[in-house]
Design a protein around this motif. Sequence first.
Motif, PDB file in Angstrom:
ATOM      1  N   GLN A   1     -20.503 -13.697   4.903  1.00 15.41           N
ATOM      2  CA  GLN A   1     -20.282 -12.360   4.362  1.00 15.41           C
ATOM      3  C   GLN A   1     -21.305 -11.347   4.870  1.00 15.41           C
ATOM      4  O   GLN A   1     -21.051 -10.131   4.838  1.00 15.41           O
ATOM      5  N   ALA A   2     -22.447 -11.826   5.325  1.00 15.27           N
ATOM      6  CA  ALA A   2     -23.494 -10.926   5.805  1.00 15.27           C
ATOM      7  C   ALA A   2     -23.224 -10.415   7.218  1.00 15.27           C
ATOM      8  O   ALA A   2     -23.917  -9.511   7.697  1.00 15.27           O
ATOM      9  N   LEU A   3     -22.221 -10.969   7.887  1.00 11.54           N
ATOM     10  CA  LEU A   3     -21.887 -10.555   9.244  1.00 11.54           C
ATOM     11  C   LEU A   3     -20.761  -9.528   9.221  1.00 11.54           C
ATOM     12  O   LEU A   3     -19.930  -9.521   8.307  1.00 11.54           O
ATOM     13  N   PRO A   4     -20.706  -8.665  10.221  1.00 13.72           N
ATOM     14  CA  PRO A   4     -19.600  -7.696  10.282  1.00 13.72           C
ATOM     15  C   PRO A   4     -18.270  -8.404  10.499  1.00 13.72           C
ATOM     16  O   PRO A   4     -18.222  -9.541  10.985  1.00 13.72           O
ATOM     17  N   ASP A   5     -17.185  -7.739  10.122  1.00 13.23           N
ATOM     18  CA  ASP A   5     -15.863  -8.292  10.376  1.00 13.23           C
ATOM     19  C   ASP A   5     -15.693  -8.549  11.868  1.00 13.23           C
ATOM     20  O   ASP A   5     -16.265  -7.843  12.707  1.00 13.23           O
ATOM     21  N   GLY A   6     -14.876  -9.523  12.197  1.00 15.34           N
ATOM     22  CA  GLY A   6     -14.642  -9.831  13.595  1.00 15.34           C
ATOM     23  C   GLY A   6     -15.027 -11.261  13.916  1.00 15.34           C
ATOM     24  O   GLY A   6     -15.513 -12.017  13.067  1.00 15.34           O
ATOM     25  N   ALA A   7     -14.807 -11.631  15.167  1.00 16.50           N
ATOM     26  CA  ALA A   7     -15.124 -12.988  15.618  1.00 16.50           C
ATOM     27  C   ALA A   7     -16.630 -13.161  15.780  1.00 16.50           C
ATOM     28  O   ALA A   7     -17.367 -12.196  16.009  1.00 16.50           O
ATOM     29  N   VAL A   8     -17.070 -14.410  15.665  1.00 16.28           N
ATOM     30  CA  VAL A   8     -18.486 -14.743  15.793  1.00 16.28           C
ATOM     31  C   VAL A   8     -18.660 -15.741  16.933  1.00 16.28           C
ATOM     32  O   VAL A   8     -17.987 -16.778  16.959  1.00 16.28           O
ATOM     33  N   LEU A   9     -19.536 -15.424  17.870  1.00 17.80           N
ATOM     34  CA  LEU A   9     -19.889 -16.354  18.929  1.00 17.80           C
ATOM     35  C   LEU A   9     -21.119 -17.125  18.486  1.00 17.80           C
ATOM     36  O   LEU A   9     -22.175 -16.539  18.225  1.00 17.80           O
ATOM     37  N   VAL A  10     -20.987 -18.439  18.378  1.00 20.58           N
ATOM     38  CA  VAL A  10     -22.111 -19.314  18.073  1.00 20.58           C
ATOM     39  C   VAL A  10     -22.502 -20.015  19.366  1.00 20.58           C
ATOM     40  O   VAL A  10     -21.672 -20.679  19.994  1.00 20.58           O
ATOM     41  N   VAL A  11     -23.744 -19.858  19.758  1.00 20.27           N
ATOM     42  CA  VAL A  11     -24.211 -20.417  21.026  1.00 20.27           C
ATOM     43  C   VAL A  11     -25.088 -21.626  20.738  1.00 20.27           C
ATOM     44  O   VAL A  11     -26.178 -21.502  20.185  1.00 20.27           O
ATOM     45  N   GLY A  12     -24.597 -22.803  21.071  1.00 16.39           N
ATOM     46  CA  GLY A  12     -25.325 -24.037  20.834  1.00 16.39           C
ATOM     47  C   GLY A  12     -24.659 -24.888  19.780  1.00 16.39           C
ATOM     48  O   GLY A  12     -24.158 -24.371  18.778  1.00 16.39           O
ATOM     49  N   SER A  13     -24.650 -26.204  20.006  1.00 14.10           N
ATOM     50  CA  SER A  13     -23.938 -27.099  19.085  1.00 14.10           C
ATOM     51  C   SER A  13     -24.825 -28.233  18.604  1.00 14.10           C
ATOM     52  O   SER A  13     -24.343 -29.333  18.343  1.00 14.10           O
TER      53      SER A  13
ATOM     54  N   GLU B   1     -19.362 -24.547  11.448  1.00 17.46           N
ATOM     55  CA  GLU B   1     -18.523 -25.071  10.372  1.00 17.46           C
ATOM     56  C   GLU B   1     -18.512 -24.127   9.174  1.00 17.46           C
ATOM     57  O   GLU B   1     -17.458 -23.873   8.578  1.00 17.46           O
ATOM     58  N   ASP B   2     -19.687 -23.610   8.809  1.00 20.55           N
ATOM     59  CA  ASP B   2     -19.784 -22.702   7.669  1.00 20.55           C
ATOM     60  C   ASP B   2     -18.885 -21.491   7.873  1.00 20.55           C
ATOM     61  O   ASP B   2     -18.152 -21.074   6.963  1.00 20.55           O
ATOM     62  N   LEU B   3     -18.905 -20.929   9.058  1.00 15.70           N
ATOM     63  CA  LEU B   3     -18.076 -19.772   9.378  1.00 15.70           C
ATOM     64  C   LEU B   3     -16.596 -20.153   9.407  1.00 15.70           C
ATOM     65  O   LEU B   3     -15.735 -19.426   8.894  1.00 15.70           O
ATOM     66  N   HIS B   4     -16.300 -21.288   9.989  1.00 18.62           N
ATOM     67  CA  HIS B   4     -14.924 -21.756  10.114  1.00 18.62           C
ATOM     68  C   HIS B   4     -14.303 -21.990   8.745  1.00 18.62           C
ATOM     69  O   HIS B   4     -13.147 -21.590   8.483  1.00 18.62           O
ATOM     70  N   LEU B   5     -15.057 -22.621   7.843  1.00 16.22           N
ATOM     71  CA  LEU B   5     -14.539 -22.892   6.503  1.00 16.22           C
ATOM     72  C   LEU B   5     -14.314 -21.603   5.714  1.00 16.22           C
ATOM     73  O   LEU B   5     -13.485 -21.566   4.795  1.00 16.22           O
ATOM     74  N   ALA B   6     -15.053 -20.551   6.080  1.00 20.82           N
ATOM     75  CA  ALA B   6     -14.892 -19.257   5.418  1.00 20.82           C
ATOM     76  C   ALA B   6     -13.736 -18.450   6.008  1.00 20.82           C
ATOM     77  O   ALA B   6     -13.483 -17.315   5.583  1.00 20.82           O
ATOM     78  N   GLY B   7     -13.044 -19.013   6.982  1.00 27.26           N
ATOM     79  CA  GLY B   7     -11.903 -18.339   7.577  1.00 27.26           C
ATOM     80  C   GLY B   7     -12.244 -17.380   8.692  1.00 27.26           C
ATOM     81  O   GLY B   7     -11.384 -16.596   9.121  1.00 27.26           O
ATOM     82  N   ARG B   8     -13.501 -17.443   9.183  1.00 28.65           N
ATOM     83  CA  ARG B   8     -13.877 -16.551  10.267  1.00 28.65           C
ATOM     84  C   ARG B   8     -13.419 -17.115  11.606  1.00 28.65           C
ATOM     85  O   ARG B   8     -13.363 -18.337  11.816  1.00 28.65           O
ATOM     86  N   LYS B   9     -13.098 -16.227  12.543  1.00 32.98           N
ATOM     87  CA  LYS B   9     -12.790 -16.633  13.899  1.00 32.98           C
ATOM     88  C   LYS B   9     -14.098 -16.989  14.589  1.00 32.98           C
ATOM     89  O   LYS B   9     -15.025 -16.168  14.650  1.00 32.98           O
TER      90      LYS B   9
END
Length: 433
Positions: free
Chosen positions: A174-186, A195-203
Motif C-alpha cells: 500500500q505504500a507504493l504508488p499504483d502500477g506495476a512493481v519491478l523487483v530486482v533480485g530473487s 510474494e508479498d506484492l503478488h499476494l496483494a494483487g499487485r502486478k
Amino acid sequence: MSNTAHSLSAGTRENRHYSVLVVGGGQAGLSISYYLKQAGVDHLVVEKNTLTHTWRNQRWDAFCLVTPNWQCALPGYPYRGDDPHGFMKKDEIIAYLDGFIAMVDAPVIERTQVKRVKRQDDGTFAVATSQGDYTADQVVVASGGYHTPIVPRMAERLPAQVVQLQSSEYRNPQALPDGAVLVVGSGQSGAQIAEDLHLAGRKVVLAVGEAPRCARFYRGRDVVDWLADMKYYDMPVEKHPLREGVRDNTNHYVTGRDGGRDIDLRKFAAEGMELYGRLDDLRDGRLHFAPNLTANLDDADDTYNRINASIDGFIEKNGIDAPPGGVYEPLWQPPHERTTLELAGSGITSIIWCIGFTPDFSWIDAPVFNGRGYPAHTRGITPVEGLYFIGLPWLHTWGSGRFSGIARDADYVTQAILESLRERTPSCDTVAA
C-alpha cells in the motif's frame, strides 16, 4: 533510547577506558555482553542507532522468520513459546528481542557512531566515536556484514517519477504508488517481497538472479529439522565443500509465511507474475535483461532436489519411517528468453532493489582485511591481538549470523577474550566490573 537496556550517558560518564568495547548492539553484540557480564568483565556496548535496530526498522510489515522458532536460541534466552515449529512474525520477533535485551541488561550507549578503531603502541585500542574518545584493551566488532545497500549506477538514469526503494526500505504494497512493481533480485528478501506484492494483487515484474531455493517441508517434516538431525548446522566453515567461499553464497529462498511454504517462482509466473533474467542495464528507455531466466530457474530447482535427495539418503541410511519423497517437476517453463522491456509501456511505477549489501569496515584501522574488505579471522579471532569479529555469515557455521548459532560463537570469542585478559593480568582470574 531503549528503556530496557542499561543505558549510559556519554556526557557524564567519567570512565573512558574499558577492558572490552563492543561495537554494535544487535543480537551479536548483546550475546557478547551476556557472556562478559557472566565473567565479570567491564565493557561497553556502543550502538550507532538503538538496540536491535535492524529488526525493528529494516524489515517489511509482513516479515517473518524463515527458520522455525525452536532455532531461536540466544544465550540464556531460548524460545519459550507454544509454537516451536512455527515462524515468528515481525512483532513477535521484536518482543523476543525485547525480552533478551531486558535479561542481558547490557551497559550500552546508543545513538553513538564509532568513527575509528586503531590499535596503539601500548597494545590498547583508541576508539573515536560521535560522543567522544575511548580506549579499550580489546574490541569486538559486532556490527554485522550488511552495511551498504547495493544499488547499480543504472538507477541514476531512471525517470524521476519512478519510485526507487532498497529492500530495507520496503514496508508494504500500500505504500507504493499504483502500477506495476519491478523487483530486482530473487534472494530471500527479493523472493519474499515479490510474494508479498503478488499476494496483494499487485502486478510484479521480477528480475530473477542466481539464488538457490529449498523446500519448506519434505517427507513429513520441516527441511530445517532434517538438516539439524543431519548435523549440517554444526558443520564448520573449514569443512564445508566451498570452504570460505560459502560466505559469498546467496541464501536459499523459502518462507515461513502462513505457517511456512515453498516459494515457487514458476507458480507465480503461471499466476501472472512476469519473470525475466538478471537485470543488466537501462538504455534508450529499455530495460535489458540477461537471457538466463531458464538457467536460473533450473539451477534453483536442482538445488531444491539435491537437498531433498540428501534427506532421502539420510532417511534410508538410518532406517527412518517417513512418508515417501519425490522430485520437483517444473510447473511452468519460460516460453522464450525475453531480454528487453520498454519501461514507458510496462506500467512500472516503482522499483525495489533486492541485490544485497556490501560490508563497510573502513572505520577499522587494522591490517586484517582482504581485497573485498572482508576481515581475515578464525572463528572471529583476527591476526591483530585483541580485535575480534562476531555475527558475520558463516563466521564459524551456518548459524553464525542467526539466532541459532550466535551463542556458540559469542561464548568462543569471550573465552578468547578472557584468556587474553589473563595474560595481561596473570595475578587475576577475571577482570571485575
